[in-house]
Design an enzyme around this catalytic site. Sequence first.
Site: not given
Length: 300
Positions: A258, A276
């Site tokens: 990420e 997220h």
Amino acid sequence: MAKILVADGMDRNAAKELTNMGHELVIEHLDVPELKRELGNYDVIIVRSATKIRKEVIDAVAGSNLKLIIRAGVGLDNIDVSYAREKGIAVENTPKASSASVAELTIAHMFSLARFLYISNVTMRDGMWYKKAYKGIELSGKTLGLIGFGRIAIEVAKRASVLGMKVIYTDIITKDGYDEFSCVTKEELIKTSDFISLHIPFIKEVGPVLSENEFNMMKDGVYIVNCARGGVVDEEALIKALDSGKVAGAAIDVFEEEPTKNKKLFTHEKVSLTPHIGASTKEAQARIGLEIIDKVKEYF
Ligand SMILES: NC(=O)c1ccc[n+]([C@@H]2O[C@H](COP(=O)([O-])OP(=O)(O)OC[C@H]3O[C@@H](n4cnc5c(N)ncnc54)[C@H](O)[C@@H]3O)[C@@H](O)[C@H]2O)c1
Ligand SMILES: O=C(O)CC[C@@H](O)C(=O)O
């Protein structure tokens, strides 16, 4: 009173309250070399998922002022927890605060997949009118299989059953008091679910719980939702299953890396994406703020 580094931001009211309590707050994101240099000057660090506190950072600050790492959230996979504790640094998280928010995002992603919301928002902006292509399905009457049946999954189960879904689950721990939902083996869940949603931590030693073998066992046209952690689903196996049509659609909030660089995944026409944001609601962050205050009170 404590000197506290807030590395990935936190609820403004909670930050104000900590300052009113007499603590000194510095709100600043530090990279790894800066953490190694400066973290030893603080008593507490508060992180979300962006800051990683690995062995090298812990080694650099062991024996310094740092007494407490607070994870403003659930998953502790960005912190080498046992190593920190071995070095005398306490690690705490705020596990209860975001369950409802993550459950709501999970349900939102299921609707998004079932009714092509994610993709029609893109194609209509390009001037297209793909009415015929977007014949969806109802959630009502479908079987939702939950892998992991902890705080978040239970909130998902309650909401899904109100929508008319049949909810089944599997967990490594026996859960009492939820007779309205059926506990099944992982294999049965994988073979019989129309939607599979994961709500488990990522454990490096365990690796992905959905890989090629599991995808092969699933019903044709199954939907996958991952609002848990990148790594619990093998991304390459998922792409293959999407390409073959075995998986009709996947909704993903969390990624192996990420921000994700997996272009094949994030440009896939059958994938509903969020960056997220499971816990990113005003309400969850406010509750997390209150839990942080309680944790700081326990230590200082
Ligand atoms: N997307 C987000 O922003 C977001 C926000 C909060 C939490 N999360 C993730 O969601 C996960 C679940 O959170 P929670 O609060 O429900 O945790 P929890 O601890 O209440 O529940 C996790 C459950 O998974 C079970 N479990 C663990 N490994 C398993 C496996 N291999 N197979 C089956 N069951 C297994 C545990 O026994 C437990 O019951 C967290 O670990 C975190 O990674 C994501
Ligand atoms: O802090 C975040 O942004 C995500 C948090 C979430 O993944 C968690 O595990 O609580």
